[in-house]
Design a protein around this motif. Structure first.
Motif, PDB file in Angstrom:
ATOM      1  N   ALA A 122       0.820  -1.214   0.000  1.00  0.00           N
ATOM      2  CA  ALA A 122       0.000   0.000   0.000  1.00  0.00           C
ATOM      3  C   ALA A 122       0.852   1.262   0.000  1.00  0.00           C
ATOM      4  O   ALA A 122       1.960   1.281   0.537  1.00  0.00           O
ATOM      5  N   ARG A 123       0.282   2.334  -0.593  1.00  0.00           N
ATOM      6  CA  ARG A 123       0.929   3.646  -0.648  1.00  0.00           C
ATOM      7  C   ARG A 123      -0.087   4.713  -0.274  1.00  0.00           C
ATOM      8  O   ARG A 123      -1.245   4.626  -0.665  1.00  0.00           O
ATOM      9  N   VAL A 124       0.386   5.733   0.424  1.00  0.00           N
ATOM     10  CA  VAL A 124      -0.439   6.899   0.735  1.00  0.00           C
ATOM     11  C   VAL A 124       0.424   8.130   0.501  1.00  0.00           C
ATOM     12  O   VAL A 124       1.533   8.223   1.029  1.00  0.00           O
ATOM     13  N   LEU A 125      -0.091   9.067  -0.307  1.00  0.00           N
ATOM     14  CA  LEU A 125       0.597  10.324  -0.560  1.00  0.00           C
ATOM     15  C   LEU A 125      -0.236  11.452   0.026  1.00  0.00           C
ATOM     16  O   LEU A 125      -1.403  11.613  -0.330  1.00  0.00           O
ATOM     17  N   LEU A 126       0.352  12.199   0.947  1.00  0.00           N
ATOM     18  CA  LEU A 126      -0.286  13.383   1.517  1.00  0.00           C
ATOM     19  C   LEU A 126       0.471  14.575   0.962  1.00  0.00           C
ATOM     20  O   LEU A 126       1.605  14.845   1.362  1.00  0.00           O
ATOM     21  N   ASP A 127      -0.156  15.274   0.015  1.00  0.00           N
ATOM     22  CA  ASP A 127       0.582  16.304  -0.718  1.00  0.00           C
ATOM     23  C   ASP A 127      -0.002  17.707  -0.577  1.00  0.00           C
ATOM     24  O   ASP A 127       0.298  18.599  -1.361  1.00  0.00           O
ATOM     25  N   ALA A 128      -0.822  17.908   0.457  1.00  0.00           N
ATOM     26  CA  ALA A 128      -1.401  19.240   0.659  1.00  0.00           C
ATOM     27  C   ALA A 128      -0.302  20.248   1.003  1.00  0.00           C
ATOM     28  O   ALA A 128       0.687  19.915   1.648  1.00  0.00           O
ATOM     29  N   ALA A 129      -0.517  21.484   0.579  1.00  0.00           N
ATOM     30  CA  ALA A 129       0.433  22.559   0.901  1.00  0.00           C
ATOM     31  C   ALA A 129       0.415  22.812   2.408  1.00  0.00           C
ATOM     32  O   ALA A 129      -0.642  22.881   3.014  1.00  0.00           O
ATOM     33  N   ARG A 130       1.587  22.917   3.028  1.00  0.00           N
ATOM     34  CA  ARG A 130       1.671  23.082   4.474  1.00  0.00           C
ATOM     35  C   ARG A 130       2.471  24.310   4.874  1.00  0.00           C
ATOM     36  O   ARG A 130       3.075  24.347   5.922  1.00  0.00           O
ATOM     37  N   VAL A 141       8.470   2.262  13.649  1.00  0.00           N
ATOM     38  CA  VAL A 141       7.969   1.039  13.025  1.00  0.00           C
ATOM     39  C   VAL A 141       7.965  -0.088  14.063  1.00  0.00           C
ATOM     40  O   VAL A 141       8.992  -0.403  14.660  1.00  0.00           O
ATOM     41  N   LEU A 142       6.792  -0.674  14.262  1.00  0.00           N
ATOM     42  CA  LEU A 142       6.622  -1.735  15.253  1.00  0.00           C
ATOM     43  C   LEU A 142       6.730  -3.120  14.623  1.00  0.00           C
ATOM     44  O   LEU A 142       7.193  -4.059  15.269  1.00  0.00           O
ATOM     45  N   ALA A 143       6.300  -3.256  13.370  1.00  0.00           N
ATOM     46  CA  ALA A 143       6.379  -4.544  12.666  1.00  0.00           C
ATOM     47  C   ALA A 143       6.398  -4.280  11.170  1.00  0.00           C
ATOM     48  O   ALA A 143       5.790  -3.327  10.687  1.00  0.00           O
ATOM     49  N   GLY A 144       7.115  -5.110  10.442  1.00  0.00           N
ATOM     50  CA  GLY A 144       7.198  -4.950   8.997  1.00  0.00           C
ATOM     51  C   GLY A 144       8.223  -3.908   8.609  1.00  0.00           C
ATOM     52  O   GLY A 144       9.189  -3.650   9.336  1.00  0.00           O
ATOM     53  N   GLU A 145       8.010  -3.300   7.449  1.00  0.00           N
ATOM     54  CA  GLU A 145       8.927  -2.274   6.959  1.00  0.00           C
ATOM     55  C   GLU A 145       8.151  -1.178   6.262  1.00  0.00           C
ATOM     56  O   GLU A 145       7.046  -1.387   5.765  1.00  0.00           O
ATOM     57  N   MET A 146       8.729   0.020   6.236  1.00  0.00           N
ATOM     58  CA  MET A 146       8.103   1.170   5.600  1.00  0.00           C
ATOM     59  C   MET A 146       9.153   1.977   4.849  1.00  0.00           C
ATOM     60  O   MET A 146      10.313   2.015   5.248  1.00  0.00           O
ATOM     61  N   VAL A 147       8.705   2.608   3.779  1.00  0.00           N
ATOM     62  CA  VAL A 147       9.518   3.598   3.078  1.00  0.00           C
ATOM     63  C   VAL A 147       8.760   4.917   3.195  1.00  0.00           C
ATOM     64  O   VAL A 147       7.579   4.996   2.834  1.00  0.00           O
ATOM     65  N   GLN A 164      12.444  10.834  12.773  1.00  0.00           N
ATOM     66  CA  GLN A 164      11.905  12.133  13.187  1.00  0.00           C
ATOM     67  C   GLN A 164      11.921  13.050  11.989  1.00  0.00           C
ATOM     68  O   GLN A 164      12.866  13.055  11.202  1.00  0.00           O
ATOM     69  N   MET A 165      10.855  13.831  11.824  1.00  0.00           N
ATOM     70  CA  MET A 165      10.817  14.783  10.719  1.00  0.00           C
ATOM     71  C   MET A 165       9.976  15.985  11.089  1.00  0.00           C
ATOM     72  O   MET A 165       9.017  15.876  11.844  1.00  0.00           O
ATOM     73  N   LEU A 166      10.384  17.123  10.587  1.00  0.00           N
ATOM     74  CA  LEU A 166       9.595  18.334  10.707  1.00  0.00           C
ATOM     75  C   LEU A 166       8.835  18.437   9.402  1.00  0.00           C
ATOM     76  O   LEU A 166       9.392  18.758   8.359  1.00  0.00           O
ATOM     77  N   LEU A 167       7.571  18.113   9.467  1.00  0.00           N
ATOM     78  CA  LEU A 167       6.777  17.973   8.264  1.00  0.00           C
ATOM     79  C   LEU A 167       6.199  19.317   7.845  1.00  0.00           C
ATOM     80  O   LEU A 167       5.379  19.899   8.546  1.00  0.00           O
ATOM     81  N   ASP A 168       6.653  19.810   6.701  1.00  0.00           N
ATOM     82  CA  ASP A 168       6.121  21.073   6.189  1.00  0.00           C
ATOM     83  C   ASP A 168       5.902  20.996   4.683  1.00  0.00           C
ATOM     84  O   ASP A 168       5.805  22.009   3.998  1.00  0.00           O
ATOM     85  N   GLY A 169       5.814  19.787   4.162  1.00  0.00           N
ATOM     86  CA  GLY A 169       5.579  19.586   2.738  1.00  0.00           C
ATOM     87  C   GLY A 169       4.985  18.216   2.495  1.00  0.00           C
ATOM     88  O   GLY A 169       4.588  17.528   3.428  1.00  0.00           O
ATOM     89  N   PRO A 170       4.919  17.794   1.235  1.00  0.00           N
ATOM     90  CA  PRO A 170       4.340  16.491   0.906  1.00  0.00           C
ATOM     91  C   PRO A 170       5.108  15.345   1.564  1.00  0.00           C
ATOM     92  O   PRO A 170       6.323  15.419   1.765  1.00  0.00           O
ATOM     93  N   ILE A 171       4.372  14.279   1.890  1.00  0.00           N
ATOM     94  CA  ILE A 171       4.980  13.083   2.457  1.00  0.00           C
ATOM     95  C   ILE A 171       4.292  11.862   1.867  1.00  0.00           C
ATOM     96  O   ILE A 171       3.083  11.863   1.658  1.00  0.00           O
ATOM     97  N   ALA A 172       5.081  10.832   1.567  1.00  0.00           N
ATOM     98  CA  ALA A 172       4.543   9.586   1.018  1.00  0.00           C
ATOM     99  C   ALA A 172       4.945   8.431   1.930  1.00  0.00           C
ATOM    100  O   ALA A 172       6.089   8.357   2.384  1.00  0.00           O
ATOM    101  N   TYR A 173       3.983   7.559   2.186  1.00  0.00           N
ATOM    102  CA  TYR A 173       4.196   6.357   2.988  1.00  0.00           C
ATOM    103  C   TYR A 173       3.985   5.154   2.075  1.00  0.00           C
ATOM    104  O   TYR A 173       3.005   5.106   1.329  1.00  0.00           O
ATOM    105  N   HIS A 174       4.897   4.186   2.149  1.00  0.00           N
ATOM    106  CA  HIS A 174       4.781   2.984   1.309  1.00  0.00           C
ATOM    107  C   HIS A 174       5.249   1.767   2.102  1.00  0.00           C
ATOM    108  O   HIS A 174       6.307   1.813   2.740  1.00  0.00           O
TER     109      HIS A 174
END
Length: 197
Positions: A122-130, A141-147, A164-174
């Motif tokens: 699965a993939r999720v892209l959160l690309d709203a302007a921040r 990550v508790l189990a499995g792997e993520m990109v 750790q990240m300071l989120l101020d732009g698009p982020i994608a989880y895969h």
């Protein structure tokens, strides 16, 4: 994770978005302009006639000047303890990822914990302007792997890794793996303004 009835949750999410929009003094047209989501779609979401995806909710939240996790908090019924059975659970209809708001609501804390289950592939892209707000977030990550991709960088995480990240732009989880991935997201929103009007 067991999630709430989809129709009930869609109606509650829609009502919450409508209340937040009205509390901000915004019309549907103004929210549409700020979020990049059509007026018709926002109206359908507010009436509970649509099962919005995480990406769509993220854009609406950015237009409202709030974070996605704020939609799932019930500030009116909080306290220092929330039992697992009472923690709001929502599934993204596009990716199948399931998020659980673990933290108690209504405490005034600037820290939130969200538990996520991401299906294999699965993939999720959160690309709203921040540009108007930033979010300090850690993904454990508790189990499995993520990109996780943000800020032009790709981070591969295995069980036990924490980013750790300071989120101020698009982020994608895969989830590139062949099994379900589980991770916790710890969000810090210092100086968070009240969300309800």
């Amino acid at each position: 994770m067991e999630k709430l009835n989809d129709l009930d949750l869609d109606k509650r999410l829609g009502e919450r978005i409508r209340r937040l929009r009205l509390a901000a003094g915004m019309t549907l047209d103004q929210l549409s302009e700020r979020s990049g989501v059509s007026r018709a779609m926002i109206s359908r979401v507010e009436r509970g006639e649509s099962s919005p995806t995480a990406a769509l909710l993220d854009r609406i939240c950015a237009g409202l000047g709030i974070f996605l996790s704020a939609l799932f908090r019930d500030e009116d019924h909080g306290g220092p303890l929330v039992r697992r059975a009472d923690q709001p659970v929502w599934a993204d209809p596009a990716s199948g990822y399931v998020r659980r708001n673990v933290s108690p609501a209504g405490t005034g804390s600037g820290v939130e914990i969200v538990e996520v289950e991401m299906p294999a592939g699965a993939r999720v892209l959160l690309d709203a302007a921040r540009s108007a707000h930033r979010l300090d977030q850690q993904v454990w990550v508790l189990a499995g792997e993520m990109v996780i991709m943000f800020g032009g960088a790709e981070h591969r995480l295995s069980a036990g890794d924490c980013l750790q990240m300071l989120l101020d732009g698009p982020i994608a989880y895969h989830n590139p793996g062949s099994v379900l991935a589980r991770y916790a997201v710890v969000l810090t929103t210092p100086g968070r303004a009240p969300l309800e009007g």
